[in-house]
Design a protein around this motif. Sequence first.
Motif, PDB file in Angstrom:
ATOM      1  N   GLY A 168       0.869  -1.287  -0.077  1.00 26.57           N
ATOM      2  CA  GLY A 168       0.146  -0.050  -0.101  1.00 26.57           C
ATOM      3  C   GLY A 168       0.928   1.536   0.115  1.00 26.57           C
ATOM      4  N   LEU A 169       2.265   1.010   0.230  1.00 22.77           N
ATOM      5  CA  LEU A 169       3.053   2.469   0.260  1.00 22.77           C
ATOM      6  C   LEU A 169       3.424   2.750  -1.196  1.00 22.77           C
ATOM      7  CD1 LEU A 169       5.060   1.594   3.532  1.00 22.77           C
ATOM      8  CD2 LEU A 169       3.252   3.250   3.218  1.00 22.77           C
ATOM      9  N   SER A 170       4.105   3.784  -1.332  1.00 18.54           N
ATOM     10  CA  SER A 170       4.721   4.060  -2.703  1.00 18.54           C
ATOM     11  C   SER A 170       5.956   3.246  -2.923  1.00 18.54           C
ATOM     12  CB  SER A 170       4.959   5.768  -2.725  1.00 18.54           C
ATOM     13  OG  SER A 170       5.798   6.006  -3.763  1.00 18.54           O
ATOM     14  N   HIS A 171       6.228   2.947  -4.238  1.00 16.49           N
ATOM     15  CA  HIS A 171       7.436   2.043  -4.495  1.00 16.49           C
ATOM     16  C   HIS A 171       8.384   2.932  -5.423  1.00 16.49           C
ATOM     17  CE1 HIS A 171       4.596  -0.942  -3.073  1.00 16.49           C
ATOM     18  NE2 HIS A 171       5.725  -1.581  -2.505  1.00 16.49           N
ATOM     19  N   ARG A 172       7.888   4.472  -5.379  1.00 16.09           N
ATOM     20  CA  ARG A 172       8.548   5.002  -6.606  1.00 16.09           C
ATOM     21  C   ARG A 172       9.805   5.238  -6.093  1.00 16.09           C
ATOM     22  NH1 ARG A 172       5.700  10.844  -5.459  1.00 16.09           N
ATOM     23  NH2 ARG A 172       6.722  11.286  -3.519  1.00 16.09           N
ATOM     24  N   GLU A 173      10.882   5.639  -7.147  1.00 17.01           N
ATOM     25  CA  GLU A 173      12.371   5.836  -6.810  1.00 17.01           C
ATOM     26  C   GLU A 173      12.553   7.281  -5.983  1.00 17.01           C
ATOM     27  OE1 GLU A 173      15.056   4.141  -7.759  1.00 17.01           O
ATOM     28  OE2 GLU A 173      13.824   2.643  -8.822  1.00 17.01           O
ATOM     29  N   SER A 174      13.721   7.220  -4.909  1.00 19.91           N
ATOM     30  CA  SER A 174      13.554   8.162  -4.094  1.00 19.91           C
ATOM     31  C   SER A 174      15.350   8.039  -3.620  1.00 19.91           C
ATOM     32  CB  SER A 174      12.963   8.010  -3.043  1.00 19.91           C
ATOM     33  OG  SER A 174      13.151   6.693  -2.312  1.00 19.91           O
ATOM     34  N   ALA A 175      15.633   9.002  -2.791  1.00 13.94           N
ATOM     35  CA  ALA A 175      16.918   8.771  -2.312  1.00 13.94           C
ATOM     36  C   ALA A 175      17.193   7.413  -1.413  1.00 13.94           C
ATOM     37  CB  ALA A 175      17.177   9.999  -1.462  1.00 13.94           C
ATOM     38  N   LEU A 176      16.384   7.047  -0.876  1.00 10.42           N
ATOM     39  CA  LEU A 176      16.269   5.922  -0.105  1.00 10.42           C
ATOM     40  C   LEU A 176      16.333   4.529  -1.165  1.00 10.42           C
ATOM     41  CD1 LEU A 176      16.003   3.972   2.373  1.00 10.42           C
ATOM     42  CD2 LEU A 176      13.438   4.129   2.132  1.00 10.42           C
ATOM     43  N   SER A 177      15.473   4.591  -2.277  1.00 13.00           N
ATOM     44  CA  SER A 177      15.621   3.423  -3.266  1.00 13.00           C
ATOM     45  C   SER A 177      17.219   3.510  -3.742  1.00 13.00           C
ATOM     46  CB  SER A 177      14.811   3.571  -4.324  1.00 13.00           C
ATOM     47  OG  SER A 177      14.759   4.712  -5.025  1.00 13.00           O
ATOM     48  N   CYS A 178      17.653   4.782  -3.865  1.00 18.00           N
ATOM     49  CA  CYS A 178      18.913   4.983  -4.586  1.00 18.00           C
ATOM     50  C   CYS A 178      20.099   4.379  -3.631  1.00 18.00           C
ATOM     51  CB  CYS A 178      19.261   6.484  -4.831  1.00 18.00           C
ATOM     52  SG  CYS A 178      20.824   6.777  -5.641  1.00 18.00           S
ATOM     53  N   LEU A 179      19.853   4.601  -2.317  1.00 17.46           N
ATOM     54  CA  LEU A 179      21.091   4.247  -1.247  1.00 17.46           C
ATOM     55  C   LEU A 179      20.641   2.741  -1.054  1.00 17.46           C
ATOM     56  CD1 LEU A 179      22.930   4.688   0.817  1.00 17.46           C
ATOM     57  CD2 LEU A 179      21.016   5.350   2.310  1.00 17.46           C
TER      58      LEU A 179
END
Length: 215
Positions: A67-78
Amino acid sequence: MLLIAVSPWRGLLLVVGFSLAAEGFYYLIRSLKRLYQQCPAQVLFFPVPVTCVRPLLLSSPGHCDCGLSHRESALSCLTRMLLSARHSLDVCVFTISSVELSSTVVVVHSRGVRVRIITDSDYMALAGSQVGTFRRAGIEVRHDQDTNYMHHKFALIDGLTLVTGSLNWSAQGIFGNKENVIIIKNSDIVKAFKEEFEQLWNEYDPAKYSFSSKK
Ligand SMILES: [Zn+2]
């Protein structure tokens, strides 16, 4: 009409050569794409909106219906940066309570990568610390032994890439605070951090614990 006689063997070689070239091109494109996905920026800023990185941790692409967003972010990058480790991952971070990043570290360890964790003794005792998760997974964790803080926040990926900045690996740091992380591949800077890590790793060897001898 011009006919070029091609022997069966030469034809076979041509087909094999073309296939290999096509496959090489495919892997080149895939590697470049993966490299870009790892971290398009050299600087990451936090906080990020609450996002889920679980799909990145799955062995095969899968759907996550959290249910949360799975879009790219600084967290996904890290997360991608940490997942790119192939030989070693050395983490030296003051507070490690982020379930997202600790799960990433456990996945990296499960792939056969040598993972070492250094953290602060005071904060590893607080609720939410992921040190227990690491130790249950068989990851070696070492910590300081005094009242001063082990306040570093850096990680070394394969001894080649340095990830450092103000970010503690905590939900507060990732989703709440203003924080920065920079990615450095400069060999002189990376070398200095490697030496710092090895010095601390040696200093915090459990065989050298002095708690019991203190009055
Ligand atoms: Zn999810």
